[in-house]
Design a protein around this motif. Sequence first.
Motif, mmCIF file in Angstrom:
data_model
loop_
_atom_site.group_PDB
_atom_site.id
_atom_site.type_symbol
_atom_site.label_atom_id
_atom_site.label_comp_id
_atom_site.label_asym_id
_atom_site.label_seq_id
_atom_site.Cartn_x
_atom_site.Cartn_y
_atom_site.Cartn_z
ATOM 1 N N LEU A 105 10.671 1.257 -9.630
ATOM 2 C CA LEU A 105 11.472 0.424 -8.747
ATOM 3 C C LEU A 105 11.388 -1.022 -9.203
ATOM 4 O O LEU A 105 10.310 -1.509 -9.573
ATOM 5 C CB LEU A 105 10.976 0.540 -7.303
ATOM 6 N N THR A 106 12.504 -1.725 -9.167
ATOM 7 C CA THR A 106 12.538 -3.122 -9.598
ATOM 8 C C THR A 106 12.638 -4.105 -8.436
ATOM 9 O O THR A 106 12.511 -5.310 -8.641
ATOM 10 C CB THR A 106 13.725 -3.353 -10.546
ATOM 11 N N LYS A 107 12.906 -3.607 -7.231
ATOM 12 C CA LYS A 107 12.945 -4.461 -6.048
ATOM 13 C C LYS A 107 12.624 -3.613 -4.826
ATOM 14 O O LYS A 107 12.899 -2.423 -4.812
ATOM 15 C CB LYS A 107 14.325 -5.118 -5.887
ATOM 16 N N TYR A 108 12.075 -4.262 -3.823
ATOM 17 C CA TYR A 108 11.642 -3.596 -2.594
ATOM 18 C C TYR A 108 10.575 -2.549 -2.926
ATOM 19 O O TYR A 108 10.795 -1.349 -2.842
ATOM 20 C CB TYR A 108 12.822 -2.951 -1.863
ATOM 21 N N CYS A 109 9.407 -3.060 -3.317
ATOM 22 C CA CYS A 109 8.299 -2.179 -3.699
ATOM 23 C C CYS A 109 6.996 -2.758 -3.164
ATOM 24 O O CYS A 109 6.693 -3.934 -3.389
ATOM 25 C CB CYS A 109 8.222 -2.042 -5.220
ATOM 26 N N GLU A 110 6.241 -1.936 -2.478
ATOM 27 C CA GLU A 110 5.000 -2.403 -1.845
ATOM 28 C C GLU A 110 3.748 -1.780 -2.467
ATOM 29 O O GLU A 110 2.647 -2.040 -2.006
ATOM 30 C CB GLU A 110 5.036 -2.090 -0.342
ATOM 31 N N ASP A 111 3.915 -0.966 -3.499
ATOM 32 C CA ASP A 111 2.779 -0.285 -4.130
ATOM 33 C C ASP A 111 3.102 -0.111 -5.609
ATOM 34 O O ASP A 111 4.181 0.388 -5.963
ATOM 35 C CB ASP A 111 2.556 1.071 -3.460
ATOM 36 N N ASP A 112 2.168 -0.504 -6.490
ATOM 37 C CA ASP A 112 2.436 -0.422 -7.927
ATOM 38 C C ASP A 112 2.554 1.013 -8.425
ATOM 39 O O ASP A 112 2.926 1.253 -9.577
ATOM 40 C CB ASP A 112 1.382 -1.185 -8.721
ATOM 41 N N TRP A 113 2.230 1.971 -7.575
ATOM 42 C CA TRP A 113 2.454 3.368 -7.925
ATOM 43 C C TRP A 113 3.952 3.640 -8.100
ATOM 44 O O TRP A 113 4.350 4.499 -8.879
ATOM 45 C CB TRP A 113 1.866 4.264 -6.845
ATOM 46 N N PHE A 114 4.791 2.885 -7.385
ATOM 47 C CA PHE A 114 6.231 3.129 -7.387
ATOM 48 C C PHE A 114 6.999 2.179 -8.294
ATOM 49 O O PHE A 114 8.154 2.457 -8.643
ATOM 50 C CB PHE A 114 6.785 3.018 -5.967
ATOM 51 N N GLY A 115 6.402 1.032 -8.634
ATOM 52 C CA GLY A 115 7.139 0.099 -9.470
ATOM 53 C C GLY A 115 6.574 -1.300 -9.415
ATOM 54 O O GLY A 115 5.363 -1.501 -9.207
ATOM 55 N N ILE A 116 7.454 -2.278 -9.589
ATOM 56 C CA ILE A 116 7.061 -3.689 -9.619
ATOM 57 C C ILE A 116 6.895 -4.188 -8.189
ATOM 58 O O ILE A 116 7.863 -4.252 -7.420
ATOM 59 C CB ILE A 116 8.128 -4.515 -10.358
ATOM 60 N N VAL A 117 5.692 -4.566 -7.821
ATOM 61 C CA VAL A 117 5.384 -4.933 -6.440
ATOM 62 C C VAL A 117 5.950 -6.309 -6.109
ATOM 63 O O VAL A 117 5.699 -7.287 -6.821
ATOM 64 C CB VAL A 117 3.863 -4.917 -6.194
ATOM 65 N N ASP A 118 6.758 -6.371 -5.045
ATOM 66 C CA ASP A 118 7.218 -7.651 -4.509
ATOM 67 C C ASP A 118 6.911 -7.763 -3.011
ATOM 68 O O ASP A 118 7.220 -8.780 -2.384
ATOM 69 C CB ASP A 118 8.713 -7.855 -4.753
ATOM 70 N N ASN A 119 6.327 -6.685 -2.442
ATOM 71 C CA ASN A 119 5.929 -6.644 -1.028
ATOM 72 C C ASN A 119 7.098 -6.904 -0.079
ATOM 73 O O ASN A 119 6.930 -7.445 1.013
ATOM 74 C CB ASN A 119 4.805 -7.649 -0.752
ATOM 75 N N LYS A 120 8.276 -6.509 -0.504
ATOM 76 C CA LYS A 120 9.446 -6.579 0.368
ATOM 77 C C LYS A 120 9.689 -5.200 0.965
ATOM 78 O O LYS A 120 10.001 -4.249 0.243
ATOM 79 C CB LYS A 120 10.684 -7.039 -0.398
ATOM 80 N N GLY A 121 9.550 -5.100 2.279
ATOM 81 C CA GLY A 121 9.723 -3.819 2.940
ATOM 82 C C GLY A 121 10.966 -3.717 3.787
ATOM 83 O O GLY A 121 11.235 -2.663 4.373
#
Length: 537
Positions: free
Chosen positions: A118-134
Motif C-alpha cells: 500500500l502506498t497511502k492509508y497504511c497503519e502497519d508496515d506489514w501492509f505497506g508504507i506507513v503514514d498512519n492515515k486511517g
Amino acid sequence: MKNLTINRKSAFLMACFFCLNLCAQGFQVYTKDGSRYDFFHTDVDSIVFSDKSVDEDFRPTDFPVAEIVDLGLSVNWASWNVGANSPEGYGRYYAWGEMEEKSVYDWENYKWYKDGSLTKYCEDDWFGIVDNKGVLELSDDVAYTMWGGGWRMPTEEEFRELMSICKWEYITDYNGTSGQLVTGPNGNSIFLPAAGCRYEEDIQNVGNSVFYFSTSLVNGDSNHAYSLKGTLLSDNAPRCYGCPVRPVFSEGNGIKTGAATSITTKSAVLSGHVDFENNSEPFSVGVCYNTKDNPVADNSTVVFSDVPLKVGKFSVSLEGLSSGTTYYYRSFLKKNGNYVYGKVYSFTTAVHSQPSDAVDLGLSVKWASWNVGATSPEEPGGYFSWGETEEKNMYKEVSYKYYDSEKGYIDIVPFDDDLGTSDISGVEKYDAARLNWGGKWRMPTLEEFKELREKCDWTWTEYNGVLGYLIKGNGNSIFLPATGYRLGIGLSNDNSYRGCYWSSTDASYFYFDDRSFTVDKWKTMRSGGLTIRPVMD
C-alpha cells in the motif's frame, strides 16, 4: 423490448462493443458524462442509429446531486447513490479512495497499491508504507469530489448509527429493484438498492446484497475498509473492490458542532469534531459564539482549540459568561483564511438560585439553606478559589487570579490591625456570595463558622442520598453536604464524606468528615476550589 438510439459518431464504437460482448450475459454503455448503463443482450431488440446530437434527445437525464434526507440522525443522508438519478439506481462502483469507475477491480490496478504494498492509508508496515492515515482525506472522497458542498462518504460511526437507530426492511420490489428500506426515528426513509459489489471483471451479489464503503480503515488491517454489508458493519471488504457510494451531508465539510457540557453560571465547555484527516493544507479549529444566533467569526467571540488536531474530537473552555443567558455557538474549521462552520446549537448558563429566607439558628447571623451555585440543600453548588467569584475548569496557581509566578500569592485585602486578619466578607469584588446572590448575603467569617460549630447540634446523616451534617439550633436546621474540594481539573476523591467550606477570613476554611471538625488556614493553597455557604446579618 428496449430500443437504443445512438448518434452516428458513436455507431462504430457501439457496434464493436456490442459484438464483443454479445456472447456475455450483458453489456455496458458509457456516455460522455461518465455514466454507465447496463443491459442484458436478451433485453435488446434493436439498435437505431440517429443523426441527432448526443446533447439532444437521445442523451439520458444527467445524474443530479441527490436530495437531502433528514432521518433524525447526526447527519443527513443522500436519497440516491453517486452516479444514480433515483433511489433505486445502482450508480457507479468505486474502489476505496478512487475517483474513477473501472472495468477491472483488483489489487494490481488499485490506485494506492504498488509492487505488493500500500502506498497511502497504511497503519502497519506489514501492509505497506506507513503514514498512519486511517480515514479518507476529503481529496480522496468520491462523494465530496463529485457532488461538493457538504457531501461526503459516511464514517464508520455514521453507519453504526444508521444501523442501530433506524428500522430496516428488505424490499423485493422498490420500483423494480430489491434492497433495504431504512426508516429513521422521525419517520423519514431512504432506500439502499442491493447493487452488490465488483471484483475483477465481475459484479457480485447484484439484487441480493447491499454493499457500501465507509471512510474508515479496519483497525489493524489496512487492506480492508469498514463497509455496510446487508444490515451489518463488515470488516472484510478489500479496498480494491468496487462498491456503490451513498453519501451523507453535514454542514461544514467535515466539521461538526458538539455538545455543551460543564455549564455553570459563568462558564461552559463546548466541543466539536473533525470527521476527516486532511494533511494537504494546515488548518485550525475552534468555536465561535454570541447571544444573537447565527454566530460567525465576524459577529462572535472566537475561541481556537490549542490542541493540535488531525481528526477527532476537540473542546474549548469558555469563561466570563453571564448567568442565566442563552448563547448560540457552532464549531468551525479555518483553512487558508476561510471559515467553514458546523450547525448552530445553543445553551443557557445556570442561574444562581438563592433561598427566599435565611435560617435563624439562634446565632449572631442567619444561615442560607444551600450553597452558592446550588438549588437545594444537598447539592454541592459551585467551587471557588478564595477571593474569586466565578467557577473554573482548572484550579491551579497558574489559573488563580491573585497569583504571580515571581511574587507568589498576592494579598487582595489589606491586613486589618483591629481584626488581626484580612477579611473579604461583603466585598463584592472578592465575595462570591455577595456578587452572585446580592442583597445582604455574604461569606461567613471564621468566627461565625466557629459559632455554628460550638452552639448547634451536629448529626452525621444522609439527606436525599447525600452524606453530610444536619445542624440544629433554635428549633430550626440546615444541612451541610460533604462537598470535597477541587485541585487541578478534578474533584477530590473524598467528596462523598468530607466537607470543605471557605470562610471570608484570611483564606481560612472549615473542614469536616464523619468523625472530626477542623478550622484551618489554606493561605498557601488559595487557588483550590471550595464551596461557600452564605450568611446574612
